[in-house]
Each structure stands twice: as structure tokens, then as C-alpha cells.
Motif scaffolding. Structure first.
Motif, PDB file in Angstrom:
ATOM      1  N   ASP A 151       0.831  -1.292  -0.035  1.00 20.30           N
ATOM      2  CA  ASP A 151       0.007  -0.155   0.082  1.00 20.30           C
ATOM      3  C   ASP A 151       1.017   1.340   0.049  1.00 20.30           C
ATOM      4  N   ARG A 152       1.857   1.460   0.699  1.00 23.65           N
ATOM      5  CA  ARG A 152       2.895   2.411   0.967  1.00 23.65           C
ATOM      6  C   ARG A 152       3.457   2.794  -0.242  1.00 23.65           C
ATOM      7  N   ARG A 156      -1.068   3.657  -2.407  1.00 26.07           N
ATOM      8  CA  ARG A 156      -1.191   4.990  -1.716  1.00 26.07           C
ATOM      9  C   ARG A 156      -1.028   6.340  -2.860  1.00 26.07           C
ATOM     10  N   ARG A 159      -4.285   6.441  -5.296  1.00 29.46           N
ATOM     11  CA  ARG A 159      -5.794   6.472  -4.815  1.00 29.46           C
ATOM     12  C   ARG A 159      -6.722   7.550  -5.621  1.00 29.46           C
ATOM     13  N   GLU A 262      -7.308   7.755   7.023  1.00 32.33           N
ATOM     14  CA  GLU A 262      -6.107   7.178   6.489  1.00 32.33           C
ATOM     15  C   GLU A 262      -5.953   5.935   7.657  1.00 32.33           C
TER      16      GLU A 262
END
Length: 366
Positions: A151-152, A156, A159, A262
Motif C-alpha cells: 500500500d505504501r 497510496r 488512490r 487514513e
């Protein structure tokens, strides 16, 4: 107008044909039972196998449904998170269970060199209970860490680009993760779990749907039900769960009202990936074998369960998993095992023709 009417008519016709096929098969099932061509014991084994399959499909489907509900994209790397959980968990189980019994290299690479036989290492719940339990815990934690890293590094930054960009990125992530695992563990399918100890239902003081059930299956069912119940309690009775449901309904409104989006996204990855890792570990516990394509081959069934139950619905994912799991096993009455997934997808099409939003239509969260 005429073209639209024609499409609806053809769709309904296909639905009616599939429905008549289901009715005919149900009637034939009753005939087989009545004539004794299908023994009751065999039917019970099919149903029990369906429940087993439903458990691990359901765990993975909940995670996929949550990802879609909160992040609004179809995560094609979810199947490979299942694979990551399987390999990480069973590696730790081998490291612990095979201590002093097998070479470190064989245990660390999960028998990639052909050594550390499951029977020699004692990879069953009675011979190595600590290793089995510890492996499950590590499978969950390791998969969460992998998902958060992905995700990081990837999601991310995408998005705000929309669901298509995220979907395409997830396909790339799936391939990269799968072949990264293959670099260390090879592409060979191999057995990693010893034969499970059996238990007689009469010893448990109640009737189970089979003549004899192994302890690994009981552990799978117990673990899966506990995790599903935990997700239900979290979503319904905690502040985090309410925030997740609010964000699923309307992300912009949730942001305006002060919900830390978040943190919700972080929790979504933690829960969804944790369930995927547990599903991968438990699948291997039941099947006894592991391969880098484990999650990829299961992905279509996971998607089918989510779509059948209603995209975005946690309970729909569970219900869809039970329909899929029981269908693919009950279809063995008529078709060979290498074709039984066809029955599940045909049933999914039938349901979606008459209920396009799935069994839990209109539901966006738990």
C-alpha cells in the motif's frame, strides 16, 4: 428501446434455462438418494467438504470485500496475499517443529530441496501443536506487513487516479509478489503437512456430517468461525467499525465529519490482509500441499463469492462463500472434480441474472 428489450429477453431466457437446469439437478439428486445410487454417507461427505471449502474462501472473501468497500477497487493481488500467508506461516511452522530433526536449509526454504519430510518433522496438530499455532499467528502478521508495504509503495500514490489504475497496478503487484516467492521457494508443488489425526464424531458427543473427521479440518472450521465472529463484533460494536461503515457509505462525508480516513484505510489493510493470510495457512493445513499458484487459482472463487453475495457486503461475502463451496462439492455427483468450478460460476450467473446486486443487494458494508 427495442435493443434494450431484446437484451433483457435474452438475459431472462438464459436465466430461465439455468433455473430449469438447477431444478432438474435437484430432482435427480432426490432420485439418486431414493434409489440408493447416491449413499447418504457420500452426500454428507460432499456437504462437509463444501463447508470446509466455504470457510477459507469466506475468510479471503471478507478481506477482498472490505478492500473494495473502503478503497473502491478490485484487488487482484489479494490471491497472492493468500499465498504469502501460506508460505510465511508454514516456513515458521517448519522452523519450530523441525528444530533438531531436519536441516535448517530444508526448513527455511520449506522443503525446496526435497528434505524435511512432513512425517519426519511431525507436521500435524498433535505432534507439533506449538509450531502449528505459531505458524498461523505468523501467517497473519507477515501478510499484514506485506500488504501495508505494498500500500505504501504502490497503492497510496494511485488512490486519486481511480479504480482502473489501482486494478491494473494490483495485477502487476500480484505477478511481482508471486514470482518473488518463487525465487526463494521454487515453483514446485510439495506436501508440507502430515496426515491429520482422525476423530470419531461419537467421541465429541454430537453428530458431525461425516463418518470420521480429521483434527486439521476441525481446527480450520473453529479458526475460521472465530475470525468471522471477530470481524462481526469489530464492525458492529467498535468505534473503528462504525468509522469503516461510514467511510464505505460516503468517503467524502466521512472526511468532513472528522473520521480519520487514513486510519480506516490502514485498518482495512490490516484486517483484510490478516484474514487472507489466515486463509492461506488454513488451506494448506487442510489440503496438505503448497504452491506459488495457491492463491491465484483460488482468486476466481473468491471473486465469485464476493460478487454472488453482493460487492461490499461482509455478510454477503460469507453467504456467497457457502453457496460456492457447497456447489462445487455437490456438483461432484454429476461432473468430475477438474470441472466442478463450472457449476459454481453457472450458479453465480443465475443469481446475478435475477438479482444483479447479489444476494445482499443494496448492502455496502456489514
Amino acid at each position: 428501446m427495442r435493443g434494450s428489450l431484446s437484451r433483457v429477453t435474452v438475459q431472462n431466457l438464459v436465466g430461465v434455462i439455468l433455473l430449469l437446469g438447477v431444478v432438474a439437478l435437484a430432482a435427480d439428486l432426490l432420485r439418486l438418494l431414493a434409489t440408493g445410487e447416491l449413499p447418504i454417507g457420500r452426500l454428507r461427505r460432499y456437504l462437509w467438504s463444501g463447508v470446509i471449502d466455504s470457510m477459507y474462501i469466506g475468510l479471503a472473501a471478507i478481506g477482498l470485500s472490505m478492500t473494495y468497500s473502503i478503497l473502491r477497487f478490485a484487488n487482484f493481488s489479494h490471491g497472492d496475499l493468500v499465498t504469502a500467508g501460506a508460505f510465511s506461516g508454514w516456513t515458521v511452522a517448519y522452523l519450530v517443529g523441525g528444530l533438531g530433526v531436519a536441516d535448517l536449509s530444508s526448513r527455511l526454504l520449506l522443503r525446496a530441496d526435497g528434505g524435511a519430510q512432513p512425517g519426519t518433522v511431525g507436521m500435524d496438530v498433535l505432534a507439533a501443536p506449538l509450531a502449528i499455532v505459531l505458524g498461523l499467528v505468523v501467517a497473519v502478521i507477515a501478510t499484514i506487513l506485506v500488504a501495508l508495504a505494498i500500500d505504501r509503495l504502490v497503492y497510496r500514490n494511485l488512490r486519486d487516479e481511480g479504480g482502473i489504475a489501482l486494478l491494473i497496478a494490483s495485477v502487476g503487484v500480484a505477478l511481482a509478489l508471486r514470482y518473488l516467492i518463487a525465487v526463494f521457494y521454487t515453483t514446485e508443488t510439495r506436501g508440507v503437512v502430515a496426515s491429520a489425526p482422525n476423530v470419531n464424531p461419537s467421541d465429541l458427543h454430537y453428530t458431525l456430517p461425516a463418518t470420521e473427521i480429521d483434527l486439521h479440518q476441525l481446527i480450520l472450521v473453529g479458526s475460521a468461525v472465530s475470525l468471522m465472529l471477530g470481524v462481526h463484533l469489530l464492525l458492529q460494536y467498535t468505534k473503528l467499525g462504525k468509522s469503516m461503515r461510514a467511510m464505505s457509505d460516503n468517503k467524502d462525508l466521512a472526511l468532513i465529519t472528522g473520521i480519520p480516513t487514513e486510519r480506516v484505510i490502514f485498518a482495512t489493510w490490516v484486517i483484510g490482509a490478516g484474514l487472507a493470510g489466515a486463509a492461506g495457512y488454513l488451506i494448506v493445513l487442510d489440503r496438505g500441499t503448497i504452491s506459488i499458484n495457491l492463491g491465484w487459482f483460488l482468486l476466481l472463487l473468491i471473486f465469485a463469492a464476493v460478487i454472488l453475495g453482493g460487492i461490499g457486503s461482509i455478510y454477503g461475502a460469507i453467504a456467497g462463500s457457502f453457496v460456492i463451496g457447497i456447489t462445487i462439492n455437490l456438483s461432484l455427483v454429476w461432473i468430475p472434480s477438474d470441472m466442478n468450478e463450472i457449476a459454481a460460476f453457472a450458479l453465480m450467473i443465475l443469481v446475478l441474472i435475477f438479482r444483479p446486486d447479489g444476494l445482499f443487494s443494496g448492502v455496502e458494508t456489514a
